[in-house]
Write an enzyme that holds these catalytic residues in place. Sequence first.
Site, PDB file in Angstrom:
ATOM      1  N   ASP A 523      -5.752  12.292   3.356  1.00  0.00           N
ATOM      2  CA  ASP A 523      -5.435  10.959   2.846  1.00  0.00           C
ATOM      3  C   ASP A 523      -4.800  11.079   1.463  1.00  0.00           C
ATOM      4  O   ASP A 523      -5.187  11.930   0.666  1.00  0.00           O
ATOM      5  CB  ASP A 523      -6.709  10.111   2.769  1.00  0.00           C
ATOM      6  N   HIS A 526       0.177  12.996  -0.974  1.00  0.00           N
ATOM      7  CA  HIS A 526       1.222  13.197  -1.977  1.00  0.00           C
ATOM      8  C   HIS A 526       0.700  13.029  -3.397  1.00  0.00           C
ATOM      9  O   HIS A 526       1.366  13.429  -4.349  1.00  0.00           O
ATOM     10  CB  HIS A 526       2.394  12.240  -1.728  1.00  0.00           C
ATOM     11  N   ASP A 624      -2.707   1.805   8.690  1.00  0.00           N
ATOM     12  CA  ASP A 624      -2.737   1.054   7.431  1.00  0.00           C
ATOM     13  C   ASP A 624      -1.423   0.310   7.188  1.00  0.00           C
ATOM     14  O   ASP A 624      -1.116  -0.063   6.063  1.00  0.00           O
ATOM     15  CB  ASP A 624      -3.076   1.977   6.246  1.00  0.00           C
TER      16      ASP A 624
END
Length: 1530
Positions: A523, A526, A624
């Site tokens: 999760d 980045h 999401d």
Amino acid sequence: MASKQVRVLLLNDMENLERTLFRLEQGFELQFRLGPTLQGRAVHVHTNYPLQGQAFDRHKFQPLQWVNPTEREDDSDKSCALSLQIAGSYQYYFGTREQERSGGGYFVVDPVLRVGADNHILPLDCITIQTYLSKCLGPLDEWPDRLRVSKETGYNMVHLTPLQTLGESRSCYSLADQLQLNPDFSTDGKSYSWSHVGELVEKIRKEWNMLCITDVVYNHTAANSPWIRKHPECGYNLVNSPHLKPAWVLDRALFHLNCAIASGHYTERGVPPNIQNHQQLNALRDILWQDVFPKVKLWEFFQVNVANTVEQFRNLIQSGAKSNERITEGKQHLMIVQDPQWQRFGNTVDMNSALENFVPNGSVEDCCNWLRRRLEETNGEQYKEVNHHMEQATNCIMGTVVYERLADHGPRLGPVTRKHPLLTWYFTFPFEESTLEKDLELMHQPEQSCHFLAFNGWVMGDDPLRNFAESGSNVYLRRELICWGDSVKLRYGNGPEDCPYLWAHMQKYSEITAKHFAGVRLDNCHSTPLHVAEFMLDAARCVRPDLYVVAELFTGSEELDNVFVTRLGISSLIREAMSAGDSHEEGRLVYRYGGEPVGAFVQPCLRPLVPSIAHAMFLDVTHDNECPIQIRSAYDSLPSSAIVSMACCATGSTRGYDELVPHQISVVSEERFYTKWNPKPSSSGEVSPQSGIIAGKLALNHLHQELAAKGFKQVFVDQVDVDIVAVTRHCPSSHQSVVAVCRTAFQNPKTHTYPNEVPPMCIPGKIEEVVLEARTVETCAGSYKKDQKSINGMPEFTVDVKEHIQLKDSSIVRQAGVTSRGPSEFVQEIVFECLTPGSVIVFRVSLDPKAQELVGVLRSHLVQFRSHFSAGSQPNPSAPEILQKPLTEIMSHLTLSDMNVLLFRCDSEEKEDGGGCYEIPSWNPLKYAGLQGLVSVMADIRPHNDLGHPFCGNLRQGDWMLEYVSNRLTARVGALGEVGRWFQAMFDLLKHIPRYLIPCYFDAIVVGAYTTALDVVFSKMSSFVQDGSSFVKLLALGSVQMCGVGRFPALPPLCPTLYHVPYRLSSVTKQREQCCVSMAAGLPHFSAGIFRCWGRDTFIALRGLLLITGRHLEARNIILAFAGTLRHGLIPNLLGEGISPRYNCRDAVWWWLQCVQDYCNLVPNGTDILQCPVNRMYPTDDSKPQPLGTSEQPLFAIIQEAMGCHMQGIEFRERNAGPQIDRNMRDEGFNIVAKVNPDTGFVYGGNRFNCGTWMDKMGESERARNKGLPATPRDGSAVEIVGLCKSTVRWLVEIHQNGLYPYAAVTIWRDEINTTTLSVSYKDWNDKIQASFEKMFYVSLNPEDINETHPELVHKRGIYKDSYGASSPWCDYQLRPNFPIAMVVAPELFTVDKAWGALEVAEKKLLGTLGMKTLDPDDMVYSGVYDNSLDNDNYNLAKGFNYHQGPEWLWPVGYFLRAKLHFAKKLGKETYDRTVFLVKNVLSRHYVHLERSPWRGLPELTNENGQYCSFSCETQAWSIAAILEVLYDL
């Protein structure tokens, strides 16, 4: 058994590939090989891939062992290898003795996933995954009923959001305790633990054949995590990150502003609690600038206390302190030091810089005033900079308020309250509310301020490799963070020692996760510090080596994506179909994310390692993101899902998509449970196959898995019209295809008008069945109402599905007509009846039965080349006889001259036989008529699967190329005709398969035949070639390329009594004639007719191309054929088939004599050649060509005649002198002279109007007035001729002493009337040259050298002259690459130190990229670019006059390198090792050129610095030979 897959990574000096993704599979071998820049050097390669039996340690690198199969000559095959058996991300680096690391990168090994009781492999491309919000699964004992929906919908992997205890926000990704299972999963009667979860996951894996993965969240923890309260050092707080203090102060001020607005305090000033328009926004902006920013005075955190600093400065001056730095003109700027504790006015001044800048030229007070003014300026600059930050903060605040309260697409939160504040706060504040002033006092109390922790979030457009919470970033101050106000950003530092608790806590979290789950989703990948994710994944892989790692990256750059994928070993990157704005883009994504084109070439098992794109996990929509039904329409769910399912990669969706849930299932606010599986549902809390698109998705998931498992790895995407996408998946072994036609519905068909007419489609092949047809249809079940307990979908839609039906039973297709595009291609035209928006139809297509059979037969005949073709092959009991024999057996009867026809022959050679090279319309002719012409083109096309290339187009359009290849060979007799019939039989099969498959099978046939031919070629050559490196073998092919037999004999006939002379029946005269192999000088310009054979070129190249390759008989025949043409003691330069030779060169006879010597030395019983009979075409100098058998002499007599003529003196005028034999030469140039100086023994000759050595450019330009004047006459004694002569006389002395040569001397006439003779012994001649050479040729380093006759002409010292006694003395002193030739053939002439010094000068001045500069670049007439078409007024350039005045010729580099090697050995090991590096490094450039050249050769010359020269022969005999000789010496 499948061949081992080997990938080769070429290492190049200073090449850093850390942002390049290399993906490999377990079982592959990774080979590292040296690129041109590293060959010859002592290179080490290190990797952290673990040795067998060792655990992986990212920081532990071990060296790899080099293996060089040939253990000699060059580094072309030198490699070190890794057998890859363990999944993960691995690093390699390489370096040299001079530099430990001069390049490196990463490679990723994919995991192997296993499911079922039998642990069978689940390939990554087979994956169909579905995401669940774990909190919506309910108690653990109810999970099987809810997860069964995935099983019954055909998914084979489940992704669960984190199962840990959630924070108070209830967000799935805000975890309160990473080590504890969410207590919500337990019931009153049963408490569950991780072991229970593990048991369920294992049961699902074994019984349902499904894997489970879950998220790991490393970047933040819930603000209410109990452990963060105990360990605030794990977050960014005001104690460990004091740079955040200004941002924290602003955050508190904004909090109090929020309270004031919520209480109506600012209503009168235009900002009521319910902000509804831009006028109120402008009022809010004013309040920020009038009330908030002035109150908190953030600039003070960046400023200096002026009074205190000036006082400190005054005290220093008064105490006599001085700057440590010497005052220079460029004075050091005044340095401001940021206060590490970030107190107001805490910044200080570096007093050293203050003293340097404000030295007391005046009074102390003046200096202090100057400093005061400068500090006030600096403080003013800081004030302005903070104001800039506040402008950005204002813009960000306004943007947030607009989105959350005014925008139509935003949440429209309504009035400002405590629950819905004006902004999301950036820091925790775990204390009672008070006034702003009281809050700010807490900042100075470490025991309190350590609990003010920065929240996490994301920053639009930020560098993902930069940590926005660290010092140096102003993200928090400028309010640029889109903040998650429930999650604290974690502060790891650089390693476990910086925050031991956090690292240990998260390592345990990783290990628990890896113990129970097959994989993890990273999760917020980045924004997770790379070194942290590396550490945690390493810990996880210790528990589960084949950990499947997925991530979704938002870097906006494939290169940046690669940084994460390579460093972390990410197995699949999440991609989303919802990112496509239309069906065309959706189809493009399918093509982008996997598979190769339909009809792709079969790639070799051993091939270069090429950069990859990350393996994709292509999802309908991620969990999401917004709901597709809200953005597109419910009707689009099925066709878009079908498009995704046809992708050749992992695919999937999120729970709710298939049930048509018409809203986003929020990861934060959703608390309802998912529905359970019930084939006959009795409540809104259950779903069945009839719910939403579940039935369609089941069929699509099964299809996706089948396609991947059965090798349907080729993909074609066709945009039929604006809404219809057809995706083809093709299996390259069975040639079955599956074609899905999907009509998308991005817009609701009820409100958007779609055309009724759907264009018909043509599907090549025979449609076996309709695998699936499905349409989204409305039901009578009423409209959607949101259930309060279960996450329910829209009941008003379902899918009408039919599976595995015949075409006639389809309700979507009206008719299907069969048409034929040719004798081998059947096409079915599909006309659609009812392909409504939201419909999908999937066809299974096979080849026409006859074509299918022929493909199988064709594959069975290709198995001899590669076992890969056994899949899909079928035996052919009635195969023609020619196909029943292995091709190796057929080709074993070919001679090497046959191989010249089979593999090579350029256009002019082929035209001699009435043919020519194959020409592709609107493109180019092939370089060769033989297989190499095809292979060179296909070698460029194959790696990129460039099926749009004109070459492939020509193959698809007709059988012309097939017939050209076979007919060219069947027209010949003997073994070549047999090979032609083999091609004919193979192509007869090929002609009857669909045209789109012809390029890949043509490639397989030709490459198989080509590699077989090469094996046979090398088996007929010397052990040096057979056991040699790839480079040696490539060069040895030059022997086949250059040596062949044309339609007309190129060599004069040999003596009829000579044994082993080849004969044939002439196709012209129908008489028996000799057919000896001759050597072309170069291709394409010197390959056929009278310009094919040149004496000089032949004998410079003969040792390399024929002797050391083991072609001794051909070498003998060529030596004897030229011996028969001896005249005036010379052999011809231009042979002219022996009938019209030109005796205008002084050096060819000496190269011929050198080759006789080499033959005697290299060939077993080689001295027998001296007794071989020679047929004399010209028994006397003046006789006309004589018939065969008129005059015969043994070879030794011919040698003696040549030596005697030179000692006597050769002087004659060329026959037919004038423009009929040379249109440029002046009359004097036809006078030929070659003599021996009686004092020195040097051969000399020529005049300034002719050029008798290899540097033979004659001026051609009347305009530039160089016509008839040679550019390089080299008259006098040319250095290489003196060396060749010395080599010959030394050898004659030796073989006479050994009784192999009857003459000890030459006898000449002493007077003009031939009455008295003089005998000159070879020993005396040898001794004279030895004694005179260095005296006459060496240009001494000593300016006073008494041997120097023209000291005024010396411009380079420590070299050897190019000639001695030239008519233009300055020419003697030109630095050229000819003296190394003498060094190789007669090294005894040279003093070692002098020779080495001269070679060093040549290396520095003459050595180029591939060749040697033919003239010193310091010379006034040097010009490195050859252009034979240029005619201008420049004497030195016009009409290519500079042919040998700078351009870089290849063959001299061979002699230069051989000379270096010879003398380096005499100078010791260190010098020799350095020289070997130089040699290998230079040769590596030739290897690269040879590999890349479509001619598979080395050019005659290049322009300066290795630039391509269009006037050069593309491949030249002596260039190849000279390099091969260097490798032989090595």
